[in-house]
Design a protein around this motif. Structure first.
Motif, PDB file in Angstrom:
ATOM      1  N   ASN A  25       2.507  -3.408  10.556  1.00 37.30           N
ATOM      2  CA  ASN A  25       1.073  -3.210  10.704  1.00 37.30           C
ATOM      3  C   ASN A  25       0.384  -4.543  10.886  1.00 37.30           C
ATOM      4  O   ASN A  25      -0.050  -5.156   9.920  1.00 37.30           O
ATOM      5  N   TYR A  71       7.950  -4.048 -10.908  1.00 41.26           N
ATOM      6  CA  TYR A  71       8.072  -3.210  -9.717  1.00 41.26           C
ATOM      7  C   TYR A  71       9.519  -3.177  -9.227  1.00 41.26           C
ATOM      8  O   TYR A  71      10.227  -4.174  -9.297  1.00 41.26           O
ATOM      9  N   THR A 126      10.694  -2.368  -2.719  1.00 34.13           N
ATOM     10  CA  THR A 126      11.316  -1.592  -1.643  1.00 34.13           C
ATOM     11  C   THR A 126      11.176  -2.307  -0.313  1.00 34.13           C
ATOM     12  O   THR A 126      11.951  -2.086   0.599  1.00 34.13           O
ATOM     13  N   ASP A 127      10.166  -3.134  -0.215  1.00 34.82           N
ATOM     14  CA  ASP A 127       9.916  -3.781   1.063  1.00 34.82           C
ATOM     15  C   ASP A 127       8.898  -4.897   0.846  1.00 34.82           C
ATOM     16  O   ASP A 127       8.316  -5.027  -0.226  1.00 34.82           O
ATOM     17  N   SER A 133       6.101  -7.609   3.351  1.00 35.38           N
ATOM     18  CA  SER A 133       5.743  -8.116   4.666  1.00 35.38           C
ATOM     19  C   SER A 133       4.914  -9.365   4.510  1.00 35.38           C
ATOM     20  O   SER A 133       3.969  -9.406   3.727  1.00 35.38           O
ATOM     21  N   ASN A 173      -5.445  -5.683   5.686  1.00 33.70           N
ATOM     22  CA  ASN A 173      -4.943  -4.534   6.434  1.00 33.70           C
ATOM     23  C   ASN A 173      -3.711  -3.970   5.744  1.00 33.70           C
ATOM     24  O   ASN A 173      -2.607  -4.391   6.021  1.00 33.70           O
ATOM     25  N   GLU A 205      -1.163  -0.785   4.699  1.00 35.57           N
ATOM     26  CA  GLU A 205      -0.504   0.220   5.537  1.00 35.57           C
ATOM     27  C   GLU A 205      -1.437   1.395   5.796  1.00 35.57           C
ATOM     28  O   GLU A 205      -2.405   1.587   5.098  1.00 35.57           O
ATOM     29  N   GLY A 206      -1.095   2.169   6.786  1.00 38.81           N
ATOM     30  CA  GLY A 206      -1.812   3.411   7.014  1.00 38.81           C
ATOM     31  C   GLY A 206      -3.064   3.261   7.842  1.00 38.81           C
ATOM     32  O   GLY A 206      -3.886   4.158   7.886  1.00 38.81           O
ATOM     33  N   LEU A 233       2.002  -3.945  -4.051  1.00 38.03           N
ATOM     34  CA  LEU A 233       1.410  -2.604  -4.189  1.00 38.03           C
ATOM     35  C   LEU A 233       2.442  -1.493  -4.260  1.00 38.03           C
ATOM     36  O   LEU A 233       3.536  -1.560  -3.702  1.00 38.03           O
ATOM     37  N   CYS A 234       2.050  -0.468  -4.991  1.00 33.50           N
ATOM     38  CA  CYS A 234       2.940   0.661  -5.264  1.00 33.50           C
ATOM     39  C   CYS A 234       2.836   1.687  -4.138  1.00 33.50           C
ATOM     40  O   CYS A 234       1.750   2.157  -3.813  1.00 33.50           O
ATOM     41  N   ILE A 235       3.996   2.010  -3.566  1.00 35.52           N
ATOM     42  CA  ILE A 235       3.982   2.943  -2.444  1.00 35.52           C
ATOM     43  C   ILE A 235       3.806   4.388  -2.906  1.00 35.52           C
ATOM     44  O   ILE A 235       3.547   5.266  -2.103  1.00 35.52           O
ATOM     45  N   ILE A 247       2.443  -9.106   1.382  1.00 37.58           N
ATOM     46  CA  ILE A 247       2.335  -7.884   0.599  1.00 37.58           C
ATOM     47  C   ILE A 247       3.737  -7.439   0.205  1.00 37.58           C
ATOM     48  O   ILE A 247       4.590  -7.214   1.071  1.00 37.58           O
ATOM     49  N   GLN A 266       5.899  -4.524  -1.347  1.00 41.57           N
ATOM     50  CA  GLN A 266       5.767  -3.107  -1.649  1.00 41.57           C
ATOM     51  C   GLN A 266       6.884  -2.690  -2.597  1.00 41.57           C
ATOM     52  O   GLN A 266       7.999  -3.212  -2.515  1.00 41.57           O
TER      53      GLN A 266
END
Lengths: 145, 145
Positions: free
Chosen positions: A73, A121, A124-125, A127, B73, B75-76, B93-95, B129, B131
């Motif tokens: 994104n 946490y 998982t990923d 960016s 910006n 996700e989403g 941030l928590c998905i 960021i 995740q």
DNA sequence: CAGGTAAATGAGAATCTTTTGCATTTCGCT
DNA sequence: AGCGAAATGCAAAAGATTCTCATTTACCTG
């Protein structure tokens, strides 16, 4: 010639349909590594394939789920897709011309894992995008002033 | 009571209009640090102020230009805004639940500068960021299985 | 403190990206 | 060749954000 793509799709657990084969080939053959759905759609039109934009989005999303591509994104509210070639990397992009470079820094990778752990946490990923002005655009700006 | 906000706006070079004062106050008083334009708009409705969504977007964009807020910006495909309180930080941030935590890691900050320099970029900004799944959501998942 | 002017606003239309519903087509298998 | 599920195309919808333009407002001046 679409044999290879067909194999890749099957291996990924996807039916080898014409739109999927074409889209995969576009991703593999494009000289740009980062393509938006619109980019892929335009490339399809040029090959005179009759594929709708909705299918492009559906297929790219499936590719993402199947691990064939990454979705990033970037700024400006639209996603870009990039073939998953096995090696993770982050991006550095030029805010003037949109050029994208890739890098990988082990120190940063490690620190991220540590930070995620500190906060409890399960990572998982992640960016990381560095924004700046690329060498060429800096030159160009200098010329003008 | 809107005196302070008025001052802040003037200082930032913006006319102190009612919508701008209200929006600034919402950003300052919200318990959430990261608000979408929609969030701000909803909060405005609750104060029975008659401000259109278009103005919310315009004002937030101006605030960003003026350096009063940061735009992220996530996700989403939608942006969130956050008051600029002087200290830079990144996000984790928590998905699952959307929870956002903030962190700052000097090692990473330094490495980014070095990387930008290596590639010849003049770094203007960066966003990192991480995740993952927050502690609470991990617990919740464990309970279910 | 009224008055003028440029800037700001509200409402809705417009745009852009992405998703969805549904009738039709295609794939993979028998 | 033929069947059923999955995939596709088209068009409409949805969500986020921006734009247009007539009206209002903030701020400066007299």
């Amino acid at each position: 010639m679409s044999e290879i793509s067909t194999q890749e799709l099957k291996k990924a657990g996807l039916k080898a349909t014409l739109p999927r084969i074409k889209i995969l080939e576009i991703l593999e053959q494009s000289e740009m590594r980062h393509l938006s759905a619109e980019d892929v759609y335009k490339a399809l039109l040029e090959t005179s394939e009759d594929v709708g934009i909705a299918t492009v989005y559906r297929v790219l999303t499936q590719f993402e789920s199947a691990g064939l591509v990454f979705r990033h994104n970037f700024e400006g509210g639209h996603s870009v897709f990039e073939l998953n070639e096995g090696h993770h990397h982050d991006h550095i992009l030029c805010i003037k011309c949109g050029r994208v470079d890739e890098f990988l820094d082990e120190t940063i990778e490690q620190r991220q894992k540590i930070i995620a752990r500190e906060y409890g946490y399960a990572m998982t990923d992640h960016s990381l995008i560095i924004q700046g002005i690329c060498p060429e655009c800096q030159e160009r700006a200098k010329g003008k002033e």
